[in-house]
Design an enzyme around this catalytic site. Structure first.
Site, mmCIF file in Angstrom:
data_model
loop_
_atom_site.group_PDB
_atom_site.id
_atom_site.type_symbol
_atom_site.label_atom_id
_atom_site.label_comp_id
_atom_site.label_asym_id
_atom_site.label_seq_id
_atom_site.Cartn_x
_atom_site.Cartn_y
_atom_site.Cartn_z
ATOM 1 N N HIS A 19 0.819 -1.222 0.000
ATOM 2 C CA HIS A 19 0.000 0.000 0.000
ATOM 3 C C HIS A 19 0.851 1.269 0.000
ATOM 4 C CE1 HIS A 19 -4.184 0.633 -0.227
ATOM 5 N NE2 HIS A 19 -4.507 0.731 1.040
ATOM 6 N N ASN A 66 -7.112 5.799 3.671
ATOM 7 C CA ASN A 66 -8.516 6.028 3.322
ATOM 8 C C ASN A 66 -8.977 7.460 3.517
ATOM 9 O OD1 ASN A 66 -8.464 3.316 2.845
ATOM 10 N ND2 ASN A 66 -9.917 2.749 4.424
ATOM 11 N N ASP A 91 -0.710 2.811 -5.271
ATOM 12 C CA ASP A 91 -0.694 1.392 -5.615
ATOM 13 C C ASP A 91 -1.930 1.034 -6.437
ATOM 14 O OD1 ASP A 91 -2.124 1.945 -3.104
ATOM 15 O OD2 ASP A 91 -2.572 -0.184 -3.114
ATOM 16 N N ASN A 112 -9.634 3.398 -2.171
ATOM 17 C CA ASN A 112 -10.194 4.294 -1.154
ATOM 18 C C ASN A 112 -9.413 5.589 -0.986
ATOM 19 O OD1 ASN A 112 -12.418 2.698 -0.455
ATOM 20 N ND2 ASN A 112 -11.191 1.445 0.925
#
Length: 203
Positions: A19, A66, A91, A112
């Site tokens: 991530h 997020n 990513d 997100n």
């Protein structure tokens, strides 16, 4: 001025996870440009520099993935910039590990972090530098996949992709998105696919 934003999660436990490839690219850019002075502003780590004649701001949101827009939106407005002045590295599970794609704009694609940016910037019109991390292994959840480190074979491909993207990001700043997309987006795969299809048809 341009904002170059890497998406990721703060903290050492996330530093080498899939991530965090956006953070990895921004850190590599900072090293390449000899930028060492980072400040905290609007829930982000920021550092100023230049690419060519253009002033840039490297940004690593500290809000967790997020909620990335909670940092980038205020920064964009503080510096009186438009969404088109924002370049976001993140990513992408939809492309293989180590593969890159540069895009002008688009929907979140289920990401997100991008979803939060679109919400807080009020627009989809910001550039994306997408770094592939591949799909989860059988039996793995998406969360387990993105928060896991890269296996050795993928790590090498991702490291090479990050190096490849340093001049690509510089090209976006100096020559524009269209030039950078034409120069750095992969073309070989398309040609190989066409050849394979022709081979099937001729066989």
């Amino acid at each position: 001025m341009k904002l170059i934003v890497g998406l990721g999660n703060p903290g050492n436990e996330y530093a080498k996870t899939r991530h965090n490839v956006g953070f990895m690219l921004v850190d590599a850019l900072a090293d390449h440009l000899n930028i060492t002075l980072w400040k905290d502003k609007f829930n982000a780590k920021i550092a100023e520099g230049r690419i060519g004649s253009e002033k840039i701001l490297l940004v690593k949101p500290q809000t967790y993935m997020n909620n990335s827009g909670e940092a980038v939106g205020p920064l964009m407005r503080w510096y009186k910039l438009e969404p088109e002045d924002v370049i976001v590295a993140h990513d992408d599970m939809d492309i293989p590990a180590g593969t890159i794609r540069i895009r002008k704009k688009g929907s979140s694609g289920g990401h997100n972090g991008i979803k939060s940016l679109i919400s807080h910037l009020g627009s989809e019109n910001f550039a994306r530098v997408r770094l592939g991390i591949g799909r989860p292994l059988p039996g793995w959840s998406v969360v387990n996949h993105v928060l896991a480190p890269f296996p050795a074979e993928d790590k090498q491909a991702v490291d090479e992709a990050v190096k490849y993207l340093i001049p690509a990001v510089e090209c976006i700043i100096t020559d524009g998105l269209d030039v950078a997309m034409n120069k750095y987006n992969p073309k070989k795969q398309k040609k190989q696919k066409i050849k394979q299809e022709e081979g099937v048809q001729n066989g």
